[in-house]
Enzyme design. Structure first.
Site, mmCIF file in Angstrom:
data_model
loop_
_atom_site.group_PDB
_atom_site.id
_atom_site.type_symbol
_atom_site.label_atom_id
_atom_site.label_comp_id
_atom_site.label_asym_id
_atom_site.label_seq_id
_atom_site.Cartn_x
_atom_site.Cartn_y
_atom_site.Cartn_z
ATOM 1 N N CYS A 104 4.379 33.846 77.068
ATOM 2 C CA CYS A 104 2.982 33.425 76.983
ATOM 3 C C CYS A 104 1.865 34.666 77.379
ATOM 4 O O CYS A 104 0.938 34.685 76.626
ATOM 5 C CB CYS A 104 2.518 32.501 77.789
ATOM 6 S SG CYS A 104 3.100 30.518 76.983
ATOM 7 N N CYS A 143 -4.171 27.207 74.249
ATOM 8 C CA CYS A 143 -4.065 25.821 74.395
ATOM 9 C C CYS A 143 -4.950 25.275 75.261
ATOM 10 O O CYS A 143 -5.274 24.232 75.170
ATOM 11 C CB CYS A 143 -2.468 25.527 74.698
ATOM 12 S SG CYS A 143 -1.857 26.212 76.263
ATOM 13 N N CYS A 197 -1.289 13.810 69.869
ATOM 14 C CA CYS A 197 -2.342 14.851 69.391
ATOM 15 C C CYS A 197 -1.536 16.094 69.425
ATOM 16 O O CYS A 197 -0.550 16.329 70.243
ATOM 17 C CB CYS A 197 -3.386 14.579 70.515
ATOM 18 S SG CYS A 197 -4.443 16.167 70.613
ATOM 19 N N CYS A 243 -1.248 27.349 68.993
ATOM 20 C CA CYS A 243 -0.405 28.233 69.818
ATOM 21 C C CYS A 243 0.139 29.251 69.068
ATOM 22 O O CYS A 243 0.697 29.019 67.973
ATOM 23 C CB CYS A 243 0.993 27.156 70.339
ATOM 24 S SG CYS A 243 1.948 28.461 71.284
ATOM 25 N N CYS A 257 -2.338 34.837 77.325
ATOM 26 C CA CYS A 257 -2.930 33.836 76.358
ATOM 27 C C CYS A 257 -3.108 32.202 76.832
ATOM 28 O O CYS A 257 -2.500 31.831 77.633
ATOM 29 C CB CYS A 257 -1.781 33.504 75.115
ATOM 30 S SG CYS A 257 -2.483 32.326 73.638
ATOM 31 N N CYS A 279 -7.902 22.400 73.656
ATOM 32 C CA CYS A 279 -7.552 21.104 74.022
ATOM 33 C C CYS A 279 -9.221 20.124 73.807
ATOM 34 O O CYS A 279 -10.101 20.727 74.542
ATOM 35 C CB CYS A 279 -7.089 20.664 75.563
ATOM 36 S SG CYS A 279 -6.861 18.939 75.988
ATOM 37 N N ASP A 305 14.457 11.035 75.979
ATOM 38 C CA ASP A 305 13.273 10.303 75.987
ATOM 39 C C ASP A 305 13.491 8.885 76.656
ATOM 40 O O ASP A 305 12.870 7.998 75.954
ATOM 41 C CB ASP A 305 12.668 10.230 74.466
ATOM 42 C CG ASP A 305 11.273 9.668 74.345
ATOM 43 O OD1 ASP A 305 10.465 10.096 75.197
ATOM 44 O OD2 ASP A 305 11.206 8.761 73.345
ATOM 45 N N CYS A 324 -2.926 21.166 70.988
ATOM 46 C CA CYS A 324 -2.617 22.301 71.807
ATOM 47 C C CYS A 324 -1.481 23.107 71.046
ATOM 48 O O CYS A 324 -1.238 24.407 71.619
ATOM 49 C CB CYS A 324 -2.289 21.989 73.104
ATOM 50 S SG CYS A 324 -0.687 20.818 73.478
ATOM 51 N N CYS A 342 -5.880 13.467 78.652
ATOM 52 C CA CYS A 342 -4.920 13.880 77.409
ATOM 53 C C CYS A 342 -5.039 12.852 76.444
ATOM 54 O O CYS A 342 -4.393 11.550 76.661
ATOM 55 C CB CYS A 342 -3.572 14.102 77.901
ATOM 56 S SG CYS A 342 -2.359 14.643 76.584
#
Length: 351
Positions: free
Chosen positions: A182, A188, A234, A241, A185, A192, A128, A237, A208
């Protein structure tokens, strides 16, 4: 310099508290670099710096550690049960930001780095800090696959993880990548609240909410109602899932436990926040990414959330909004005017 194997390094990471550890070659992420440049040129980064600032650096581990041979990539779970919401005007904080999970991640990765140092190798922790695209490193190290919301999904565990790496000169056997799981699907994308996931794996940061609460300037008018009670981050999403929902049904797999209210900030009292002096506010919430380190942006988010609280009959809420309508900061006045109109506490039109 002594010999060291991938199994020993992975075991050290797990012993340090990481939930998953994998190894990847420290080769440049050429495709990722091209994608960052392309999306920045398209404006999809929404002014976000982070790994977009210097794609050549954030996609080349060798820029951080000269002679890098391997990446030791770790994942640390952060999902905790959310405490009951108090019956006041409260702001919601995304799961990853409720406590200093990155501090815990760096501590665990540092133990791996020390093991590599003791064997005579260079090793540096990156997590990060814009030095590396963490998700690409995790995908290459076999921790998981890219979900359509661009998060990394760990098999059987979902995406509620912070990610980081140790870049090292040790040549370690790489882990096996995980195939995409995935399928068709698209929950997400459909889930949103602002339609920010414009294609599988492509997020328009300009829409976003998780980015907009960190961006400078006014909060976009068209997304203020969609922000709801959020003041930082947030989770929508991730919450819709299926792999995450499956993992959360199994406490052993998800590792879900109640958060400690002393250091787990799930809910923030909005009126209390808006009464804080700058030093107190930043002492409490300054580990979040706050644009230009100016607390006015945390207050901006709180005013929008207060406007969405539905508490137009609460004298404390209305009084707080009216006080900010007379603030010296024009940006906060604009958001207070919007909140007042939204609450039905003023005839001022939203601006």
């Amino acid at each position: 310099m002594s010999a060291i194997g991938a199994e020993e390094v992975i075991a050290a990471g797990l012993a340090a508290g990481l939930d998953a550890v994998g190894i990847a070659p420290a080769e440049p992420f050429e495709t990722t670099r091209s994608t960052l440049v392309e999306r920045r040129e398209q404006g999809l980064h929404g002014g976000m710096a982070f790994t977009y600032r210097n794609p050549d650096r954030s996609t080349d581990p060798g820029r951080t550690v000269d002679g890098a041979r391997s990446l030791v990539v770790g994942a640390l779970g952060y999902r905790r049960a959310t405490p009951e919401r108090p019956d006041r005007a409260m702001g919601r904080v995304a799961s990853y930001a409720r406590r200093d999970h990155y501090g815990e991640l760096r501590d665990a990765l540092s133990q791996v780095a020390e093991l590599l140092h003791s064997a005579g190798y260079k090793a540096a922790v990156v997590a990060d800090d814009n030095a590396l695209v963490d998700r690409e490193a995790a995908q290459r190290a076999g921790l998981g696959w890219y979900g359509k919301n661009s998060n990394i999904l760990l098999p059987g565990k979902g995406s509620w993880f912070v990610l980081g790496s140790v870049i090292t000169t040790a040549a370690l056997d790489p882990s096996t990548p995980v195939p995409d799981q995935c399928g068709p699907c698209r929950r997400c994308l459909d889930g949103c609240p602002t339609g920010a996931i414009v294609a599988p794996g492509v997020v328009d940061a300009r829409r976003c909410l998780a980015w907009l609460v960190q961006a400078d300037g006014d909060f976009p008018l068209e997304f203020r109602e969609a922000l709801g009670d959020r003041i930082y981050g947030c989770d929508d999403c991730q919450e819709v899932c299926p792999p995450n929902r499956s993992a959360e049904s199994d406490d052993t797999s998800a590792g879900i436990e109640a958060g400690d209210p002393e250091d787990d900030i799930a809910w923030v009292d909005l009126v209390e926040l808006l009464q804080m002096e700058d030093d107190e506010l930043m002492s409490r919430y300054g580990r979040w990414y706050v644009p230009k380190r100016e607390p006015r942006y945390v207050r901006r988010n709180a005013l929008v959330a207060l406007g969405n609280s539905g508490r137009g009959a609460d004298p404390e809420v209305v009084g707080t909004v009216h006080r900010y309508q007379s603030a010296s900061d024009p940006m906060l006045v604009r958001h207070a005017d919007w909140a007042a109109a939204r609450l039905g506490a003023s005839t001022v039109e939203p601006v």
